[in-house]
Design an enzyme around this catalytic site. Sequence first.
Site, PDB file in Angstrom:
ATOM      1  N   HIS A   1      46.051  27.802  36.573  1.00  0.00           N
ATOM      2  CA  HIS A   1      45.993  28.706  35.423  1.00  0.00           C
ATOM      3  C   HIS A   1      45.767  27.932  34.131  1.00  0.00           C
ATOM      4  O   HIS A   1      45.245  28.473  33.153  1.00  0.00           O
ATOM      5  CB  HIS A   1      47.285  29.512  35.295  1.00  0.00           C
ATOM      6  CG  HIS A   1      47.494  30.499  36.392  1.00  0.00           C
ATOM      7  ND1 HIS A   1      48.185  30.191  37.549  1.00  0.00           N
ATOM      8  CD2 HIS A   1      47.103  31.789  36.527  1.00  0.00           C
ATOM      9  CE1 HIS A   1      48.222  31.255  38.334  1.00  0.00           C
ATOM     10  NE2 HIS A   1      47.581  32.240  37.743  1.00  0.00           N
TER      11      HIS A   1
ATOM     12  N   ARG B   1      53.361  43.116  42.828  1.00  0.00           N
ATOM     13  CA  ARG B   1      52.832  44.032  41.815  1.00  0.00           C
ATOM     14  C   ARG B   1      53.437  45.424  42.001  1.00  0.00           C
ATOM     15  O   ARG B   1      53.841  46.053  41.034  1.00  0.00           O
ATOM     16  CB  ARG B   1      51.308  44.118  41.916  1.00  0.00           C
ATOM     17  CG  ARG B   1      50.597  42.780  41.870  1.00  0.00           C
ATOM     18  CD  ARG B   1      50.848  41.999  40.598  1.00  0.00           C
ATOM     19  NE  ARG B   1      50.162  40.718  40.607  1.00  0.00           N
ATOM     20  CZ  ARG B   1      50.725  39.560  40.276  1.00  0.00           C
ATOM     21  NH1 ARG B   1      51.997  39.512  39.894  1.00  0.00           N
ATOM     22  NH2 ARG B   1      50.028  38.443  40.292  1.00  0.00           N
TER      23      ARG B   1
ATOM     24  N   ASP C   1      39.462  33.408  43.150  1.00  0.00           N
ATOM     25  CA  ASP C   1      40.720  33.574  42.418  1.00  0.00           C
ATOM     26  C   ASP C   1      40.359  34.072  41.024  1.00  0.00           C
ATOM     27  O   ASP C   1      39.177  34.084  40.634  1.00  0.00           O
ATOM     28  CB  ASP C   1      41.460  32.234  42.369  1.00  0.00           C
ATOM     29  CG  ASP C   1      42.962  32.391  42.143  1.00  0.00           C
ATOM     30  OD1 ASP C   1      43.411  33.514  41.844  1.00  0.00           O
ATOM     31  OD2 ASP C   1      43.681  31.387  42.278  1.00  0.00           O
TER      32      ASP C   1
ATOM     33  N   ASP D   1      47.369  42.198  44.363  1.00  0.00           N
ATOM     34  CA  ASP D   1      47.931  40.893  44.730  1.00  0.00           C
ATOM     35  C   ASP D   1      49.396  41.102  45.089  1.00  0.00           C
ATOM     36  O   ASP D   1      50.292  40.854  44.291  1.00  0.00           O
ATOM     37  CB  ASP D   1      47.790  39.937  43.542  1.00  0.00           C
ATOM     38  CG  ASP D   1      48.030  38.489  43.926  1.00  0.00           C
ATOM     39  OD1 ASP D   1      48.328  38.229  45.101  1.00  0.00           O
ATOM     40  OD2 ASP D   1      47.928  37.609  43.043  1.00  0.00           O
TER      41      ASP D   1
ATOM     42  N   HIS E   1      44.586  29.812  49.276  1.00  0.00           N
ATOM     43  CA  HIS E   1      43.460  29.625  48.386  1.00  0.00           C
ATOM     44  C   HIS E   1      42.599  28.512  48.973  1.00  0.00           C
ATOM     45  O   HIS E   1      43.023  27.359  48.969  1.00  0.00           O
ATOM     46  CB  HIS E   1      43.922  29.243  46.993  1.00  0.00           C
ATOM     47  CG  HIS E   1      44.964  30.162  46.414  1.00  0.00           C
ATOM     48  ND1 HIS E   1      46.313  30.110  46.762  1.00  0.00           N
ATOM     49  CD2 HIS E   1      44.848  31.171  45.510  1.00  0.00           C
ATOM     50  CE1 HIS E   1      46.981  31.019  46.088  1.00  0.00           C
ATOM     51  NE2 HIS E   1      46.124  31.692  45.322  1.00  0.00           N
TER      52      HIS E   1
END
Length: 515
Positions: A188, A83, A260, A75, A176
Amino acid sequence: MEPSSRHDRLTRLAETTLQPGFVGTTVPDWVRRGIAGGGLTSVVLFGRNIVDPEQVARLTAGLRAENRDLIIAIDEEAGDVTRLEAWTGASRPGNLALGAVDDVDLTESVARDIGRELHAAGISLNYAPSADVNSNPLNPVIGARSFGARTDVVSRHTAAWVRGLQSAGVAACAKHFPGHGDTSVDSHHGLPQVSASAEEIAATALPPFVAAMEAGVRVVMTAHLLAPAYDPDLPATLSSRILVDLLRGELGFDGLVVTDGIEMSAVTARYGIDGATVRAVKGGADAVCVGGEHAGEATFDLLTDALVRAVLDGTLPEARISEAAARVAEFAAWSGSRTRAVATDDAASDIGLVAARRALRVLTGQSGNGEGGGQDRGSVLPLVGAPHVVELSPTMNLAVDGQTPWGVAAPLSDLLPGTTSVRLTEADLRESGDLLDRKGLDPAAERSLVVVVRDAARHGWMSAAMARLLGSRPDAVVVEMGVPNGAAPGAVHLVTHGATRVSGVAAAEFLAGRR
């Protein structure tokens, strides 16, 4: 077919649909066994797996020792979500900065530079770009990850980003779907809902995905959100009405559909991680991303067993999981050939810093008596002597690695030795009522004061703290490193459109009069 043979075959199919993460900077035994067994076809890398480019290249080589076409995903949006550079801060600005510049050639060049680095590291799939139109300025999870609030801007830069990344041999992933920009809940932690009609979604949220498809995007990632205009009952990740009827049927996408992170509360709070996984594959997802929070063999086994049981008890049609696994295998063969065949230029590039400098916007602020209600910029900048920097730091959503450094104080210290700084959070200010005076104002006596904020409009405590500082120091410079809201507090107001390392460098250069 013997029962044991069928079970073994279903187990391999189930493993093929999973894209798990793992802990550590070397290949765990359970991952190696899964790849060698012919089922595990994908893995995902996170910041915890990364030390430096050389180590990542060794890790990916080790992962591919049993399967040269193994899908290795990451990601790497650049910008605030990185990352590869989680420990240093991104060397390239994110989408909001690129959208602010609005130069599609620049966006394509930045994405190609990201692809070059990923390709050299042995990574074949990047969960980027975000194709979300950030139409809700208070969106808690998209924000600077979006190219902006205008559909046309997001569409052309999404397409450019896809072209640039894939030209370097790394598959792009538009996310998304069907659009996370018009939401006010972080998926989340809860289930966001998009209240717009199908016509409104088609006009505002879908065009960037269409643009990505026209640019040849190979993968689309689902959103954990409820869009009642299409499906009043199931989140998009689990909904065949959205993934099959809309994405594949109406829009004609024939590539890989990945979820996701399946452990996110938007879907697990109601269905559990195993139930959400089964429903996602049943609803039309081909691959299930997992491991951001639940990484390890136990989670991999749990989800594999859940998929197998669902086929055996008739919950999940065998034809659907076979179709999903076949699409993963097809993508693996394509991406593997690209990983081996595409040559990239390994020369270092400064395109990220160039883009960050171009994204910087400098406004005359609202304090004092100058143009637009502010002081004359020339009387404030460049900074004379070493300033005191107050950075007001929010709690970041889980998409952003909390360990990633950001801000202006560090690069400004390099340019103006003697610069002092303090970083304050909401909890810090709640515990001590005079902390702003002691740590913010007092050290800035007889010195320039720089106040750094990040999405101040979304955080009432941050806006209040900034107002208190400016009430005592109307000559202070404010640097907004998140989404601007049109206001320009401070004697001079800088907007970086993101909190990357290079964004901080660009702001520091300007403050110090180096550019």
